[in-house]
Design a protein around this motif. Sequence first.
Motif: not given
Length: 341
Positions: A60-73
């Motif tokens: 969760g910590r890695r995902l919280f700061y992961d820009t790949r969750l947004s369409a344009d990273n």
Amino acid sequence: MKIWLVIVVCVTALASCKKENEVKCEPALDAPFNLILPSHFPPIEFPEDNELTEKRVELGRRLFYDTRLSADNSISCGSCHQQASAFSDNLSISEGIEGRVGFRNSPTLGNVAYQERLFGEGGVPNLEIQILAPIGDENEFDHDVVIIEAELQADPILNNLSLIAYDRDIDIYSITRAIACFERTMITGGSPYDKHVLGEESLTEDALAGMELFYSEELACGTCHSGHNFTDGGFHNIGLYEIYEDAGRFRITSDEEDKGKFKTPSLRNIEETYPYMHNGSIQTLEEVIDHFSTGGLGHINQSELVVPLELTTLEKSQLLAFLTSLTDLEFLMNPELTPLN
């Protein structure tokens, strides 16, 4: 965001929670996460299917700061919820991809583990569902969960963590639950006020006087800003406007009496979570105190607790001293909440 989005979010999340997807953690590979709570805090009730473990929190910590969750990273959860600002972002209205303007001011995530209803209108029941809202919102991440899953499954670190933590390749089920686990570790309870409560140190004379005012029968601030987290979890209209563009709780209930009502925010770290109100329309704590001192603008649904107080300059400064005593510097710099390399 629209009510229909909240409904879609709930349906999507529920559809993924089938018995065949029940969590099976491997004890040899994962272990319970040791979340240390301040001694004057109540215990946290965790979902039975999403107890905290070391690997779930790390994922969760890695995902919280992961820009790949947004369409344009370009943005992540951490873009609008920045640790130095008590996991808010100091913008009136948060911005999504391509600088798109969102809907509301970003709330702090401090002690979010204790919250039962999320968003200003209380339309989302838990953290596991909440993350789906910004992912799908066109003014936030504006992304497709199928694309996210495919991209993250190609990441060996994240996929392996998901296999250990949730016994499955990384997908929207493990993404949402892991982020919820990490957010539940954002515990703040080490402010000067807390140390005063525990008898470890004394507040300044001004802060003590401000605390007495805060809890006085005349001001009654502690009626809504109550408990260890300084919120009753309820919804109130504080007379910010005579006519509200954002209807608040009404968006969920369709009850006319709920127009202009928003969830009581926590006051913890309030010094760092400016600007204030659901739309970030008040820039400073001094202005917030002035608003309540004058008694609001008299909206038809305005709380009966919001009345003219006619505070003196000294009383205002004392209240400010108390509110700033709620700042937890250890939380703002906690290395366990920063991005992982």
